[in-house]
Every structure is written in structure tokens, then in C-alpha cells.
Design an enzyme around this catalytic site. Structure first.
Site, mmCIF file in Angstrom:
data_model
loop_
_atom_site.group_PDB
_atom_site.id
_atom_site.type_symbol
_atom_site.label_atom_id
_atom_site.label_comp_id
_atom_site.label_asym_id
_atom_site.label_seq_id
_atom_site.Cartn_x
_atom_site.Cartn_y
_atom_site.Cartn_z
ATOM 1 N N PRO A 1 0.809 -1.226 0.000
ATOM 2 C CA PRO A 1 0.000 0.000 0.000
ATOM 3 C C PRO A 1 0.841 1.275 0.000
ATOM 4 O O PRO A 1 1.688 1.458 0.878
ATOM 5 C CB PRO A 1 -0.795 -0.121 1.309
ATOM 6 C CG PRO A 1 0.103 -0.922 2.211
ATOM 7 C CD PRO A 1 0.849 -1.874 1.331
ATOM 8 N N LYS B 1 18.201 12.353 -7.589
ATOM 9 C CA LYS B 1 16.843 11.962 -7.235
ATOM 10 C C LYS B 1 15.860 12.891 -7.931
ATOM 11 O O LYS B 1 16.093 14.093 -8.051
ATOM 12 C CB LYS B 1 16.669 12.065 -5.712
ATOM 13 C CG LYS B 1 15.307 11.610 -5.217
ATOM 14 C CD LYS B 1 15.244 11.701 -3.694
ATOM 15 C CE LYS B 1 13.873 11.270 -3.197
ATOM 16 N NZ LYS B 1 13.776 11.352 -1.713
ATOM 17 N N LYS C 1 10.548 17.581 -7.484
ATOM 18 C CA LYS C 1 9.593 18.572 -7.992
ATOM 19 C C LYS C 1 10.201 19.962 -7.937
ATOM 20 O O LYS C 1 9.976 20.802 -8.808
ATOM 21 C CB LYS C 1 8.306 18.529 -7.171
ATOM 22 C CG LYS C 1 7.482 17.273 -7.378
ATOM 23 C CD LYS C 1 6.210 17.323 -6.542
ATOM 24 C CE LYS C 1 5.390 16.051 -6.718
ATOM 25 N NZ LYS C 1 4.178 16.071 -5.871
ATOM 26 N N TRP D 1 4.464 0.633 9.762
ATOM 27 C CA TRP D 1 5.110 -0.521 9.129
ATOM 28 C C TRP D 1 4.540 -1.830 9.676
ATOM 29 O O TRP D 1 4.526 -2.851 8.983
ATOM 30 C CB TRP D 1 6.621 -0.482 9.338
ATOM 31 C CG TRP D 1 7.306 0.552 8.510
ATOM 32 C CD1 TRP D 1 7.799 1.752 8.933
ATOM 33 C CD2 TRP D 1 7.582 0.488 7.105
ATOM 34 N NE1 TRP D 1 8.361 2.432 7.881
ATOM 35 C CE2 TRP D 1 8.249 1.681 6.753
ATOM 36 C CE3 TRP D 1 7.329 -0.467 6.127
ATOM 37 C CZ2 TRP D 1 8.658 1.948 5.454
ATOM 38 C CZ3 TRP D 1 7.741 -0.202 4.836
ATOM 39 C CH2 TRP D 1 8.400 0.996 4.513
ATOM 40 N N TRP E 1 9.020 -2.912 3.698
ATOM 41 C CA TRP E 1 7.887 -3.829 3.600
ATOM 42 C C TRP E 1 8.299 -5.290 3.487
ATOM 43 O O TRP E 1 7.720 -6.162 4.147
ATOM 44 C CB TRP E 1 7.009 -3.432 2.410
ATOM 45 C CG TRP E 1 5.683 -4.099 2.382
ATOM 46 C CD1 TRP E 1 4.782 -4.192 3.405
ATOM 47 C CD2 TRP E 1 5.110 -4.794 1.262
ATOM 48 N NE1 TRP E 1 3.662 -4.887 2.987
ATOM 49 C CE2 TRP E 1 3.838 -5.265 1.685
ATOM 50 C CE3 TRP E 1 5.517 -5.032 -0.041
ATOM 51 C CZ2 TRP E 1 2.982 -5.972 0.841
ATOM 52 C CZ3 TRP E 1 4.666 -5.735 -0.883
ATOM 53 C CH2 TRP E 1 3.418 -6.196 -0.448
ATOM 54 N N GLN F 1 12.657 -1.361 -0.093
ATOM 55 C CA GLN F 1 11.753 -2.145 0.746
ATOM 56 C C GLN F 1 12.419 -3.386 1.342
ATOM 57 O O GLN F 1 11.789 -4.116 2.098
ATOM 58 C CB GLN F 1 10.516 -2.547 -0.054
ATOM 59 C CG GLN F 1 9.668 -1.379 -0.508
ATOM 60 C CD GLN F 1 9.228 -0.492 0.653
ATOM 61 O OE1 GLN F 1 8.922 -0.977 1.735
ATOM 62 N NE2 GLN F 1 9.196 0.812 0.423
ATOM 63 N N ASP G 1 -2.027 2.987 2.306
ATOM 64 C CA ASP G 1 -1.438 3.218 3.625
ATOM 65 C C ASP G 1 -2.041 4.515 4.150
ATOM 66 O O ASP G 1 -1.878 5.572 3.520
ATOM 67 C CB ASP G 1 0.086 3.349 3.498
ATOM 68 C CG ASP G 1 0.812 2.542 4.550
ATOM 69 O OD1 ASP G 1 0.201 2.234 5.580
ATOM 70 O OD2 ASP G 1 1.995 2.233 4.336
#
Length: 764
Positions: free
Chosen positions: A48, A633, A636, A560, A600, A596, A87
Site C-alpha cells: 500500500p 533523485k 519537484k 510498518w 515492507w 523495501q 497506507d
């Protein structure tokens, strides 16, 4: 057919939009699910994301991988449920609300009211759901948004309670007082895997301070080094290495006597004579402190000229020596504190070989002080920094000040003790959400005893299949091998509350495994499990009225823990879908990014191992990071990448999908995203394919019009029995291609199945 004849005016993006409209008209995805519901299940877990931000290329990448695999498994004869998940709890949401409302402290939330605060959090959780659905659908991914799951749903939260209760019953949960990475920006401890995700090169103060030995006639002082002056007011001990050689030296110029490790003597400041007086003595006004390392035993000429070695002894001989503290905030502990301890964590690669210890703010400090009875577990430890990172009233001279802001004044508080000051550039952890310095702070928390599971975790990892395998064998294996007990509670507000009710005396604890249990024990009907709906609920003590009532502990779960509970909670197991779960666990497939492995993937593995002794998944694809074209990275603020919808509108989702699938990013390597790369797919793959197909159709139509041959749809053409050599080659190439694709897809090697070679052959 008319579209195929459009020639140069043909638009792949527009054609995709027509296909999407057709899918919607015939309910293609829904129909597929209905028609395959009798087939064997292929269980796919969708991790999620938060809907508080817009989808980016990382999401599109992972979504494409998931879509390719689940479509393939459906074609191979499986029923594949694909429910999107959200999430909803945790720091990302709370941090946005804190920023929006100008909330600075925990008291600000309490004044506002937890209910009002949580309502604000709920209001932004689904802020961008519409945009997510639009972008995800436009990329051609088939995923069920109508039957999505949310971690804030009542059923999901109840299953999370069940997971925790199972761990508690197995003896894998404990409440501890532990030094942990702590975010003063978010006012909460972080897990170790969160704390390792955002390191920066920063400049911090670097000082050496003197700690005089009690009643020493020469005024000899231990010299300790630190880059966290704000911890000095909480100093309770010094630590040496029992196996090191230490030296007692006298500064020839000022007469001060110090003790440091012999191997670190060169770190002391030296007196560098710039001008000599006529009689050969140094002019004090021309002297300056500097550190000069030599090549012989670390001793330079300036070092020899400055310091006279008076004595040498082992670190073990120093243990128990009492010293005068820098500050008097903890003088009541003088009987057990302010003495020298020994431990092997003191190294010879930095500092002076003498470590200042503030057990409330250092993991090793805490451990060593516990082992040496300077403090008892939680009983005598005073944490003189509050949840907001400000000194408490005990530190009277700096009370209420943010710790990092007080560094300079702490350094200047007693210049007579300052041996050396400067700055050090080093790598330091920052909060991944608030981007503020992390500190290490002793906090009470509820822990899952992961270290007890370490052998099982490593064994379960062997039972899983990863692409690429080096991520499993190296990165993930190493992370599991060094796993620490996991702090699963957060002293926050917007999250699933811990299902723990305790008595005031701490002698009675009840852990709820369901809403039904809470209702039966309390007599209160429950329709929402968030804090403001259940914190008032009390439970009578089983020991009788005189023992009062049990009340819920204030903490909520680390989000988490919720996402790691997803395989059970998204289907409300064990309250529903018991047969579906137990016949199909572990799940068949998961896919997310490289980060992850500490997020996750890790929490999935920990909870499934603790609950069932099994891994949570069987097959895993781990993708790398999508970077901007300049290698940085995507940002914006910097505007260093094109928006996904811009690329899709220009070149189509198929071109974007093929570009990222046919790249190193599917092998867990980074991809520098280039819009020109997507255009390259159009130019090298889609246009040649389109022109070849258009050529075939145009000639077939021409022959049909001229009456030379009836038009036979391409899907009706039979090649197996043709005597034409070219037909036989096409048949052979096609069968070989089918075999190869099945072989590679069954091995989850998506990066090998892009059909560029087939298209090139088609052009010949």
C-alpha cells in the site's frame, strides 16, 4: 481496421485511449475476474502506498511489473485477485497536518483534541485517490480500486490487533526502555530501517573536554571527545578499553595533566611555536593550538615538544576512578556515577580512547551503564530531553531550549574544561520525513523480539525466490542477520491503537485480539478503533473493585506493522476468508523497490515468521530506483524530470512500460529516466511493428478488393501445414518465442522478454 490505415496520422496514445474506453464498455477486467473465479488462485500482495502525494515513476515502474506478472498468470490459468491498497496512518499524514496547522509540540495536539486532530488526518488520507486512479488506469494496469483496502478500515485494524495478540501470546512482545533513533521533528522514535534511510554529510561541533580525577594532587584529568555537546549535561560515566595502553602526559606550556589512550595521543592539541624570544623560550602571545599528526607512532615534533609522558598503564587499571562531573544536574547519583568503566566498544580509530557516556542518549552508553549498575533498567534513568527535543527543567541553565541550538552555549559554559574545539564533517542520519537531525534517546516502547527469530528468518529467506537473487543473498540476508528487536509502538495519535489494557500498578495486562473481546470485557459497543473512539474505555480488574480498572496504553502502532500485517488484514483474517488464506499462504508474488528490503519486505517476513514460521511470499521482483536524467533523485523543486502524464500523452503508456521493463531497473539497478528513451521505443519497436502490420493488412485488403483472394483475418491463418519455407520459419520462430517467453516469465525475468528481436525479424 480503418485505424490501421491512418498511416502517418496514426497516434499510439489516442489508440490506447480508445482501447481503454472499449475495456470500460465491456467491463474487461471485471469480466476476466468473473470468468476465472473457478480457477486455482494466484495470490498477489499489493504493497500500500500513501495517497497524500501523487504517483511518480517509481510507482509506475512497480505497477507495471505487477501488471505484467498478474496478467501472465491469468493467461496461464489462474484467478488473480488484484486489490489496490492504501497506507493511511503514520508519520507522513501526521507530518502534513502538523505543517498545515503549525503544530510544534505534543501539547498542541492535546489542546486541539485528539479527535479533532485525527479528523484532520483522515481528511487528507484520500486526497489524491482520484489522480492515482487516473494515472494507474492510463498506464494500462488492471487493478481493483472499487474493492480496495485501507489500513484505517475497521476490519483491517481488527486483524492488526489479532496479529499483535498472537505475538504477545507467543512471548514475542515486551515493553522496554531502549535507546532508539528519535525524530524531534516528528516527535517519535523510528525503526532501525527507517533511521538508515536518510544520511547526509553535515558539519557538527567537535570538542574535547577535561574530566578531573577526584582529589588528584596534580589535577590530572581524563580527556573525552564528542560531536554531541548537548549530551554533556547528562554525562554519568566515562568509558575506556581495558586492553588499551593509556598515557598520563603533562603539557609543557600550561602544566595541565591529561590521560588519553597512547594510540590517540596525537589528537591532543599541540603548542606550535611561531616566534622564539631572545633567550630561546616561546612567546606565549605567538603560540597557537593545532593538531599535527606525525608518521612515527602518531607523534610529531610539535607533539613531543608540547607533551611530556609521565606514566603508562592499562585501561583496566583506570576502572573505578572517580572524576568531577562537568555539570551538577545529576549530583544525587554521585555514589554510583561519575566513575570510569571499561568496554570493548571503545575503539582506537577516533577520539581519545576515553568516551563520555550519557546513558539516556546512546545505545552502548545505556548498555554499559546498566551492566555496571550506574543505572537500573528504567528506574534511575532520567531523560532530560523532552519529546520535542528540548531540555527539561532539570537542565536548569538550558531548560526549554532545543538541544542542537544549545551546543555553542554548552561548549562555552565552562571554558576551563575545554581542551579543544572545532568542527567535523561526517555522515549523519536525518529523519526521512521531517529532514531534521535524528538523536538517540531512551524511550519506553513495545517491542517485537525479532532477535529471537533470527535463525528462522534466515531459513525462511532461503525458501523464497528473488529477482535478482543477489538482493536476497546479500542485501536482505545481511539485513536479517543483523536484525534488532523492532519497536512497533509510536507515541502518536493517527494510527491503529495498541490493543493493550493495563492496571495502574502494572500487575495486570490484557491484550485484545478482537473487537468482540473488548466489547465483552468492557460492556461498550465499538464501531471505530481509532484513539479518540476507544481511549475512554476501561475494563474492570479481574482482581476485584478495589484494584480499580485497566486502561489502554496511549501508543499506536508503527505504520510498518500495519503494512507488514497486510496478508492477513486485507482479507480480515482470521475473522473471514479462513479457507482462502490457509490454502494459499505464503502468497505467490510481491514486487516493490530496493528500499523495501529494509521496509515492507522485512516486516512481511518478520510477522509471517513470528505467526506461522513461514515466509510471507514465494516469489519477489525487486526493482531499482528511477533517477532523473542527471543521475540525481527526481525532485519537484528542481523540475528535473517530465511528468508521467506528459510522457504518456506524447508517446503512449505502452512505450513507457516497455522502456522501463527493458531496462536495468528491473534487475534492481538504477535507471536514469530519459524521455528520449521512451521515444526510442516508439521509433525502434512500435513504428516498425505498426508498419509491418499495416503493410500486411493493406495488401490483404487489396487482394480482396481485386478478387484475387478472400481476406482471411490474421488470427485465422494456419501455418503448421504450409509447405512455404517462410511460413515454416515463422511457425518455428513463433513456437520458439512462446517457449522462451513462458520459460522467462515463469522465472520472473521480465527484462528478457521484450520482443525487440521479433520486431526486427518482422521488418526483414
Amino acid at each position: 481496421m480503418d485505424d490501421v490505415c491512418e498511416g502517418k496520422d496514426f497516434s499510439f496514445p489516442k489508440q490506447e485511449e480508445k482501447i481503454m474506453q472499449w475495456w470500460e464498455e465491456i467491463k474487461a477486467f471485471e469480466t476476466q475476474l468473473e470468468r476465472t473465479k473457478h480457477l486455482p488462485e494466484y495470490i498477489f500482495y499489493d504493497g500500500p502506498p500513501f495517497a497524500t502525494g501523487l504517483p511518480h515513476y517509481g510507482h509506475i515502474l512497480a505497477g507495471t511489473i505487477k501488471d505484467v506478472v498478474t496478467r501472465y498468470q491469468t493467461m496461464r490459468g489462474h484467478h488473480v485477485t488484484r486489490r489496490f491498497g492504501w497506507d493511511c496512518h503514520g508519520l507522513p499524514v501526521e507530518f502534513e497536518i502538523d505543517t498545515k496547522l503549525g503544530i510544534k509540540t505534543r501539547d498542541d495536539v492535546l489542546k486541539m483534541g485528539i479527535g479533532n486532530y485525527n479528523d484532520e488526518c483522515r481528511s487528507i488520507v484520500t486526497r489524491y485517490v482520484g489522480e492515482w486512479e487516473k494515472v494507474v488506469a492510463r498506464t494500462g494496469r488492471w487493478i481493483d480500486f472499487k474493492n480496495d483496502y485501507k489500513t484505517m478500515d475497521l476490519k483491517f485494524m481488527e486483524s492488526v490487533w489479532w496479529v499483535f495478540s498472537q505475538l504477545f501470546d507467543k512471548g514475542l512482545v515486551y515493553r522496554g526502555f531502549k535507546v532508539m533513533p528519535y525524530s524531534t521533528g516528528c516527535k517519535t522514535p523510528l525503526s532501525n530501517f527507517e533511521a538508515n534511510s536518510n544520511y547526509k554529510e553535515v558539519s557538527d561541533p567537535e570538542i574535547m573536554a577535561a574530566f578531573p580525577i577526584v582529589d588528584d594532587p596534580e589535577g590530572t584529568a581524563f580527556v573525552a571527545w564528542t560531536t554531541t555537546p548537548w549530551t554533556l549535561p547528562s554525562n554519568l560515566a566515562l568509558c575506556v578499553n581495558a586492553n588499551f595502553v593509556y598515557v598520563k602526559v603533562r603539557n609543557k606550556f600550561n602544566g595541565k595533566t591529561y590521560i588519553v589512550a597512547e594510540s590517540r595521543l596525537s589528537e591532543l592539541p599541540v603548542e606550535k611555536t611561531r616566534k622564539a624570544m631572545p633567550n630561546g623560550t616561546a612567546n606565549d602571545s605567538e603560540r597557537s593550538n593545532s593538531t599535527t599528526k606525525g608518521s612515527s607512532g602518531g607523534k610529531s615534533k610539535s607533539m613531543v615538544d608540547t607533551y611530556e609522558v609521565l606514566d603508562k598503564f592499562s585501561g583496566a587499571a583506570l576502572v573505578g576512578t572517580k572524576y568531577v562531573p562537568l555539570f551538577e544536574y545529576f549530583v544525587e547519583f554521585s555514589d554510583v556515577a561519575f566513575r570510569v568503566l571499561a568496554d570493548n566498544y571503545v575503539t582506537s580509530d577516533s577520539g581519545t580512547g576515553v568516551v563520555h557516556m550519557a546513558p539516556a542518549f546512546g545505545e552502548d552508553d545505556y548498555r554499559v551503564c546498566i551492566e555496571n549498575q550506574v543505572i537500573n533498567k528504567g528506574e534511575s534513568l532520567i531523560v532530560a530531553v523532552d519529546d520535542d527535543g528540548c531540555f527539561t527543567g532539570r537542565i536548569t541553565d538550558f531548560s526549554g531550549r532545543y538541544i542542537k541550538d544549545a551546543d555553542k552555549d554548552i561548549i562555552q559554559a565552562d571554558k576551563g574544561r575545554l581542551v579543544k574545539s572545532g568542527s567535523l564533517t561526517h555522515s549523519y542520519p536525518f529523519c526521512w520525513r521531517s529532514d531534521t537531525h535524528l538523536i538517540y534517546r531512551a524511550v519506553p516502547s513495545w517491542f517485537v523480539a525479532v532477535e529471537k527469530l533470527k535463525d528462522q528468518l534466515l531459513e525462511n529467506n532461503k525458501q523464497t525466490y528473488w529477482v535478482p537473487d543477489f538482493v536476497k543473498e546479500k542485501r536482505f540476508h545481511n539485513w536479517l542477520e543483523n536484525a534488532r528487536d523492532w519497536a512497533v509502538s509510536r507515541s502518536r495519535f493517527w494510527g491503529t491503537p495498541l490493543p493493550v489494557w493495563t492496571s495502574d500498578d502494572g500487575e495486570e495486562t490484557i491484550v485484545m485480539d478482537s473487537i468482540d473481546k473488548l466489547e465483552k470485557l468492557s460492556g461498550v459497543k465499538v464501531a471505530d478503533l481509532h484513539r479518540h473512539k476507544i481511549d475512554h474505555i476501561s475494563i474492570p480488574s479481574s482482581r476485584g473493585p478495589s484494584f480499580g480498572v485497566l486502561r489502554r496504553v496511549e501508543d499506536v502502532f508503527d505504520c510498518w506493522f500495519e503494512s507488514g500485517s497486510m496478508p492477513y488484514a486485507y482479507i480480515h483474517y482470521p475473522f473471514e476468508n479462513v479457507e482462502l488464506f490457509e490454502k494459499n499462504f505464503p502468497g505467490h508474488f510481491v514486487a516493490e523497490g530496493l528500499d523495501q528490503t529494509r521496509g515492507w519486505f522485512y516486516t512481511l517476513m518478520v510477522l509471517s515468521t513470528a505467526l506461522f514460521g513461514k515466509p510471507a511470499f514465494r516469489n519477489l521482483i525487486c526493482n531499482g530506483l528511477v533517477l532523473a536524467e542527471d543521475g540525481r533523485k527526481m525532485s519537484k523543486r528542481l523540475k528535473n524530470y517530465p511528468s508521467p502524464m506528459e510522457v504518456i500523452n506524447d508517446y503512449g503508456a505502452d512505450a513507457l512500460r516497455l522502456y522501463i521493463i527493458n531496462s536495468p531497473v528491473v534487475r534492481a539497478e538504477p535507471l536514469r529516466f530519459k524521455k528520449d528513451g521512451v521515444f526510442g521505443v516508439v521509433k525502434d519497436v512500435f513504428l516498425p511493428w505498426y508498419n509491418a502490420y499495416r503493410f500486411l493488412v493493406q495488401n490483404a485488403k487489396r487482394l480482396e478488393v481485386e478478387g484475387l483472394a478472400p481476406f482471411i483475418p490474421v488470427d485465422k491463418v494456419t501455418l503448421q501445414q504450409s509447405s512455404n519455407v517462410l511460413d515454416q520459419w515463422i511457425n518455428s520462430a513463433t513456437l520458439s518465442l512462446v517457449h522462451f517467453v513462458q520459460q522467462e516469465m515463469d522465472a520472473y525475468r521480465l527484462y528478457t522478454v521484450a520482443l525487440k528481436d521479433l520486431v526486427n525479424n518482422l521488418r526483414l
